[in-house]
Scaffold this motif. Sequence first.
Motif: not given
Lengths: 241, 220
Positions: A73-74, A77-78, A101-102, A105-106, A108, A151, A154
Amino acid sequence: MMVRVRGLKKRFGRLEVLKGIDCDIAPGEVVVIIGPSGSGKSTFLRCLNLLEEPTEGTIFIDGVDLTDPSTNINQVRQKVGMVFQSFNLFPHKNVLDNITLAPIVVKKLDKAEAEARAYELLKKVGLEDKARAYPDQLSGGQQQRVAIARALAMQPKVMLFDEPTSALDPEMVGEVLGVMRDLAREGMTMVVVTHEMGFAREVGHRVMFMDEGKIVEEGPPEKIFNCPENPRTKAFLSKIL
Amino acid sequence: MGLIWKSLPYLLMGALETLKITIFAVSLGTVLGLIVGLGRISGQKVIRFLAACYVDFLRGTPLLVQVFIVYFGFPQLLEQLGSPVTRIPPFVAAIIAFSLNSGAYVAEIFRAGIQSIHRGQMEAARSLGMTPTQAMRYVILPQAFRRVIPPLGNEFIALLKDTSLLSVIGIVELTRRGQIIIASTFRPFEIWFAVAFIYLILTFSISRLVTFLERRLDIK
């Protein structure tokens, strides 16, 4: 199809909020969902990135089945950006860090690249001079524009808007809708829950009227607003227009 | 007055011991409390249950009894298990007991702090693709830490004062040193006030430090 929903039901305990939703949304389409409060429109939107877990039915985003337990799911969601009524910016981080941040962190991404992209997005929403400001130093309209930029950072394929202007002072609604209008013109797939009928009419490709957990009527904005067929749609529109 | 001045170096040595135990116990208790606090809100039922048991046991029993369990009880257990080491030094026993006890209170402070962060923060983080752990680490905890500073400060002050119990297991901290001086001078009034005053200085310093941190870390 970018979004494909089949037989979506959602129950909270005994209360059935969504009673079987089917819909397809094409890439680049802007769908505006309207309806009285409690009709399930926000719940429907929140199901599309699994902030609410569907009780029944399937949801495909860009070909990936969200309701399949093996789906990460992660990762999905991206691809699905979400903008909330209450902005939900991170108050302990400045505007730039909220946006980067995302991606850092998500995804990289390295910091410099994430920041370069964040500045581009800030320019796009007209806030490049606010990069170092903290959320509580911004007006509601500015905060919501930062939330949209966050938003978009991403690089989602679909953007969900959950009553993005409902918490704003009237004079700030325009700036947020303006950003959303630009986004629609660029071909972003958007699902928007709103009470802004002007926006629905002007920007929406399709308007869905929801009531009591179902899509009661849908069609191009001109048709829904000018000659609605369903009596419930008529009654709702006569109250708000 | 002369007696107080004369006893002061001796008492301050005790205050140092008090402070040492407090700092050790606070540090370990905070780490433990964070872990248990996260356990209290875990998605896993078993972990939630174990964390709740821990908190209930340590908050529901007297600290003095806990100190006795660690200092007198554990060595017996170690002996029966055939451990080569069966003696726990008082200082170590004190830190174990106080860390365990403080961990339970700090766990509740962290749990409340985390739960006080608006649920929209977690939703926003998750909607950006963060895992629950990433969201906790980068979004929720940094905000929760700021909120728990005042109650953590209160907990530390309480802990510092409770170290006066430790004279019963032979730790020569501030209160114990007061007793020793009184035993030879028979001047309880002056000495107990001096002891109380030293405690007051210590706790007041902590509360000033907390206020300072609170201001420094405030989210404008």
